[in-house]
Design an enzyme around this catalytic site. Sequence first.
Site, PDB file in Angstrom:
ATOM      1  N   CYS A  92      63.137  33.806  39.480  1.00  0.00           N
ATOM      2  CA  CYS A  92      63.167  33.143  40.791  1.00  0.00           C
ATOM      3  C   CYS A  92      64.068  31.915  40.787  1.00  0.00           C
ATOM      4  CB  CYS A  92      61.753  32.783  41.226  1.00  0.00           C
ATOM      5  SG  CYS A  92      60.680  34.223  41.252  1.00  0.00           S
TER       6      CYS A  92
ATOM      7  N   HIS B 145      61.433  27.666  46.684  1.00  0.00           N
ATOM      8  CA  HIS B 145      61.214  29.089  46.409  1.00  0.00           C
ATOM      9  C   HIS B 145      59.982  29.525  47.198  1.00  0.00           C
ATOM     10  CE1 HIS B 145      60.671  32.865  44.591  1.00  0.00           C
ATOM     11  NE2 HIS B 145      59.749  32.519  43.712  1.00  0.00           N
TER      12      HIS B 145
ATOM     13  N   ASN C 132      57.848  36.998  48.524  1.00  0.00           N
ATOM     14  CA  ASN C 132      58.614  36.430  47.408  1.00  0.00           C
ATOM     15  C   ASN C 132      59.785  37.359  47.098  1.00  0.00           C
ATOM     16  OD1 ASN C 132      59.616  35.568  44.961  1.00  0.00           O
ATOM     17  ND2 ASN C 132      57.655  35.610  43.869  1.00  0.00           N
TER      18      ASN C 132
HETATM   19  N1  ACO Z   1      43.452  41.586  47.768  1.00  0.00           N
HETATM   20  C1  ACO Z   1      42.151  41.308  47.565  1.00  0.00           C
HETATM   21  N2  ACO Z   1      41.695  40.662  46.458  1.00  0.00           N
HETATM   22  C2  ACO Z   1      42.647  40.289  45.554  1.00  0.00           C
HETATM   23  C3  ACO Z   1      44.013  40.553  45.713  1.00  0.00           C
HETATM   24  C4  ACO Z   1      44.408  41.236  46.875  1.00  0.00           C
HETATM   25  N3  ACO Z   1      45.692  41.544  47.128  1.00  0.00           N
HETATM   26  N4  ACO Z   1      44.689  40.072  44.634  1.00  0.00           N
HETATM   27  C5  ACO Z   1      43.760  39.505  43.842  1.00  0.00           C
HETATM   28  N5  ACO Z   1      42.528  39.661  44.383  1.00  0.00           N
HETATM   29  C6  ACO Z   1      41.246  39.233  43.846  1.00  0.00           C
HETATM   30  C7  ACO Z   1      41.259  39.140  42.340  1.00  0.00           C
HETATM   31  O1  ACO Z   1      41.054  40.411  41.758  1.00  0.00           O
HETATM   32  C8  ACO Z   1      40.106  38.193  42.106  1.00  0.00           C
HETATM   33  O2  ACO Z   1      38.906  38.915  42.175  1.00  0.00           O
HETATM   34  P1  ACO Z   1      37.694  38.581  41.156  1.00  0.00           P
HETATM   35  O3  ACO Z   1      37.328  37.155  41.468  1.00  0.00           O
HETATM   36  O4  ACO Z   1      36.696  39.595  41.535  1.00  0.00           O
HETATM   37  O5  ACO Z   1      38.286  38.744  39.796  1.00  0.00           O
HETATM   38  C9  ACO Z   1      40.167  37.245  43.307  1.00  0.00           C
HETATM   39  O6  ACO Z   1      40.946  37.919  44.296  1.00  0.00           O
HETATM   40  C10 ACO Z   1      40.787  35.913  43.002  1.00  0.00           C
HETATM   41  O7  ACO Z   1      41.966  36.139  42.217  1.00  0.00           O
HETATM   42  P2  ACO Z   1      42.962  34.977  41.878  1.00  0.00           P
HETATM   43  O8  ACO Z   1      44.044  35.482  40.977  1.00  0.00           O
HETATM   44  O9  ACO Z   1      42.231  33.750  41.459  1.00  0.00           O
HETATM   45  O10 ACO Z   1      43.563  34.725  43.328  1.00  0.00           O
HETATM   46  P3  ACO Z   1      44.496  33.541  43.768  1.00  0.00           P
HETATM   47  O11 ACO Z   1      43.884  32.814  44.870  1.00  0.00           O
HETATM   48  O12 ACO Z   1      45.013  32.756  42.595  1.00  0.00           O
HETATM   49  O13 ACO Z   1      45.727  34.328  44.384  1.00  0.00           O
HETATM   50  C11 ACO Z   1      47.967  34.937  43.761  1.00  0.00           C
HETATM   51  C12 ACO Z   1      46.488  35.204  43.578  1.00  0.00           C
HETATM   52  C13 ACO Z   1      48.300  35.143  45.214  1.00  0.00           C
HETATM   53  C14 ACO Z   1      48.782  35.895  42.898  1.00  0.00           C
HETATM   54  C15 ACO Z   1      48.272  33.467  43.373  1.00  0.00           C
HETATM   55  O14 ACO Z   1      47.718  33.197  42.116  1.00  0.00           O
HETATM   56  C16 ACO Z   1      49.743  33.157  43.324  1.00  0.00           C
HETATM   57  O15 ACO Z   1      50.412  33.077  44.334  1.00  0.00           O
HETATM   58  N6  ACO Z   1      50.281  32.877  42.108  1.00  0.00           N
HETATM   59  C17 ACO Z   1      51.640  32.447  41.952  1.00  0.00           C
HETATM   60  C18 ACO Z   1      52.603  33.554  41.894  1.00  0.00           C
HETATM   61  C19 ACO Z   1      54.011  32.993  41.709  1.00  0.00           C
HETATM   62  O16 ACO Z   1      54.277  31.831  41.923  1.00  0.00           O
HETATM   63  N7  ACO Z   1      54.956  33.796  41.285  1.00  0.00           N
HETATM   64  C20 ACO Z   1      56.300  33.262  41.146  1.00  0.00           C
HETATM   65  C21 ACO Z   1      57.042  33.861  40.168  1.00  0.00           C
HETATM   66  S1  ACO Z   1      57.343  35.571  40.404  1.00  0.00           S
HETATM   67  C22 ACO Z   1      58.835  35.856  39.640  1.00  0.00           C
HETATM   68  O17 ACO Z   1      59.350  35.033  38.984  1.00  0.00           O
HETATM   69  C23 ACO Z   1      59.480  37.229  39.813  1.00  0.00           C
END
Ligand code: ACO
Length: 330
Positions: free
Chosen positions: A116, A257, A287
């Site tokens: 990214c 980003h 993203n």
């Molecule tokens: N729908 C429903 N539930 C979901 C989903 C979904 N799409 N995705 C995850 N969950 C669930 C998980 O399984 C988890 O369930 P559990 O508690 O039963 O285990 C719960 O939701 C909470 O999961 P978290 O991972 O804590 O969710 P979070 O609020 O952190 O959101 C996310 C996840 C959106 C991926 C977030 O962590 C995020 O945006 N991270 C950053 C990603 C990023 O910055 N990437 C950049 C680089 S990518 C690159 O370089 C190519």
Amino acid sequence: MNRPTVSKILGTGSFVPSRVVPNDEFAQTLDTSDEWIRTRTGIRERRYAGPADTSATMGTLAAREALAAAGVKPADVDLIVCGTVTPDMVCPSTACLIQAYLECGTIPAFDVGAACSGFVYALSVADQYVRAGTARRVLVVGTEVLSRVSDFTDRNTCILFGDAAGAVVLGPTDDPGRGVHQIRLYADGSRQELIQVPSMVTPNPPPGAGVLPNLRYLRMNGREVFKFAVTKLKEMIGQAREDCGAVGKRIKLIVPHQVNVRIIDAALEDLAIPPEAVVVNLDKYGNTSAASVPLALDEGIRTGRCGPGDTILLVAFGGGLTWSSALVTL
Ligand code: ACO
């Protein structure tokens, strides 16, 4: 005494494929919902490449728009640098394909892989060439087809990504106070396992490389990346404010980003930055990795949120881990 040569953004362009994929589409096959995706990420929809679209074809369309905005002909480009983690092929580079499609002649063309941060890394290479006087017109492209490395059985990752391309043309300026003031690049390979897009070249990586079992698709530790992203976004905005003081400027618009609106909001809240000072378009595109910053920048310029004389901050973070920023007066 002559002023050192400074590089300036001469024009921007972008391209998004026509297929719109709303959140509801994921709910048909995965245990997820539009409500979860919207409230946890801010994303409402993203674009997916059609069968004929590739990183190179989309990058070419974005590049054509940037060249038109800059008033530069393909034949006058001296160098092409392309940021991508979803190249059409490992060889030739996507930059070489773009060079051929644009019919730029036998100018140098190469890719930069910094996930990214790929566009800001590529911009830093272009900036160095312009400053050194070795290139006068550099095309910098960020382009991705992340839908082709997304695991559609993994609700944690596939809902986040989209396909797009963005481009800028960089060239020298004599205008005092304008141009690229400062580019900062960082990487921490010891945390490489947090985001991975495996290659078919090394199907059996060495022990300790941390590559997760499903080798075809993007994998990510979302929670850890989230913390990393908020920390680095804040750090880089803070650093840029200091850099601004040194050059007597004030940041009008931040172009971060685009990955998760909660990451952007967390950083803005801590730094007391109003929402109107930040471009957010992840609701429409998700993203798009290396395409994300030039796509948002192009939108910022075309919608009049920033223009000639305004100082802007480009900020990116992602796989590597990498993080980067560019402080620029347009
Ligand atoms: N729908 C429903 N539930 C979901 C989903 C979904 N799409 N995705 C995850 N969950 C669930 C998980 O399984 C988890 O369930 P559990 O508690 O039963 O285990 C719960 O939701 C909470 O999961 P978290 O991972 O804590 O969710 P979070 O609020 O952190 O959101 C996310 C996840 C959106 C991926 C977030 O962590 C995020 O945006 N991270 C950053 C990603 C990023 O910055 N990437 C950049 C680089 S990518 C690159 O370089 C190519």
